[in-house]
Design an enzyme around this catalytic site. Structure first.
Site, short mmCIF file in Angstrom:
data_model
loop_
_atom_site.label_atom_id
_atom_site.label_comp_id
_atom_site.label_asym_id
_atom_site.label_seq_id
_atom_site.Cartn_x
_atom_site.Cartn_y
_atom_site.Cartn_z
CE LYS A 61 51.13 44.89 40.56
NZ LYS A 61 50.96 43.45 40.27
NE ARG B 185 45.14 48.45 35.63
CZ ARG B 185 45.34 47.59 36.64
NH1 ARG B 185 45.83 46.40 36.38
NH2 ARG B 185 45.05 47.93 37.87
NE ARG C 25 45.18 34.90 45.76
CZ ARG C 25 45.65 35.94 45.07
NH1 ARG C 25 46.66 36.63 45.53
NH2 ARG C 25 45.10 36.26 43.92
NE ARG D 114 40.21 36.13 44.66
CZ ARG D 114 40.74 37.34 44.53
NH1 ARG D 114 40.17 38.38 45.08
NH2 ARG D 114 41.85 37.51 43.82
NE ARG E 90 44.39 38.22 37.68
CZ ARG E 90 44.57 37.97 38.96
NH1 ARG E 90 44.17 36.81 39.49
NH2 ARG E 90 45.14 38.86 39.73
#
Length: 217
Positions: free
Chosen positions: A13, A88, A127, A159, A170
Site C-alpha cells: 500500500k 482502519r 524481509r 524485525r 497482524r
C-alpha cells in the site's frame, strides 16, 4: 479524486500510494505520517497520542479521526487526496463519511489491493532491514552476496514485527477490524479490487486502469 487505499499488511500500500498520488497529482495522506508529524511538532493531538503510546495503549479512534480531519482540511486536498491507513475500521469510515458529507463531498473510489495470505506471509517474513539505514530493505529471495547491505555495509536483520507468527497475528487483526470496511464501501458501490501481485509498475498501471485513468509514462 478522493480515494481510500485498503489491503492487508504486505500488499504494498505505501509504495502504491506514492506512485498513485504522483500520477493523480493528489496528496498521499498516511496514518503513520500523521502520527509522526503531530508528535514531532508537539501538537495537542500529538501529545495525546504520545501519552497513549507511552502507556502501551492503542490511540483511540477519536484522536486518529481528529488528526485525519485536521489534515484533510488543509488546502492541498482541494482537488482530492489518497488516504493510506485511514479509515482502519467501521467507526473511522463512518466518521470520514460524515466529514465529507458535511462539506458536500464524497469519496470517488476505494481501491482494494488483493494479495493471497500465503504471499503476504512470504513477503513480510522474508524481509530483511539494514541496521544502519532502515530505508534499505531486502528480501531473502534476493539478498546481497555478502549477506550485508550492498549500499552501506550495514548488518541485515529481521524485525520482530516481521516474524511469521507476528505477521499472521497482524493478518488476523486486519481481517477482524479493517476488512469489514470493504463490505461497508461495497454497499456504496465504491470498491475497486485489483491484484497486487507482480512488479510495482504493473500494479500501478492496473490500479490506474481500474480507476479509469492512464498511468504517466
Amino acid at each position: 479524486m478522493r480515494i481510500v487505499l485498503v489491503g492487508p499488511p504486505g500488499a504494498g500500500k505505501g509504495t502504491q500510494a506514492q506512485y498513485l498520488a504522483k500520477n493523480l497529482s493528489i496528496p498521499h495522506i498516511s496514518t503513520g505520517d500523521l502520527f509522526r508529524a503531530n508528535i514531532s511538532q508537539g501538537t495537542p493531538l500529538g501529545k495525546q497520542a504520545q501519552e497513549y503510546m507511552n502507556a502501551g495503549r492503542l490511540v483511540p479512534d477519536e484522536v486518529t479521526i481528529a488528526m485525519a480531519e485536521d489534515r484533510l482540511a488543509q488546502s492541498d486536498t482541494e482537488h482530492g487526496f489518497l488516504l493510506d491507513g485511514f479509515p482502519r475500521n467501521i467507526g473511522q469510515a463512518e466518521a470520514l463519511d460524515r466529514y465529507l458529507s458535511d462539506r458536500g463531498l464524497a469519496l470517488d473510489a476505494v481501491l482494494d489491493l488483493e494479495v493471497p495470505e500465503d504471499e503476504v506471509v512470504q513477503r513480510i517474513a522474508g524481509r530483511r532491514i539494514c541496521r544502519k539505514d532502515s530505508s534499505h530493505v531486502f528480501h531473502v529471495s534476493n539478498l546481497p552476496e555478502q549477506g550485508v547491505c550492498d549500499k552501506c555495509g550495514g548488518e541485515l536483520y529481521q524485525r520482530d514485527d516481521d516474524q511469521e507468527e507476528t505477521v499472521r497475528k497482524r493478518l488476523e487483526v486486519y481481517h477482524s477490524e479493517t476488512e469489514p470496511i470493504i463490505d461497508y464501501y461495497k454497499a456504496q458501490d465504491l470498491v475497486v479490487t485489483i491484484s497486487a501481485l507482480g512488479k510495482v509498475d504493473e500494479v500501478t498501471q492496473r490500479a490506474m486502469a481500474a480507476l479509469g485513468r492512464s498511468a504517466a509514462a
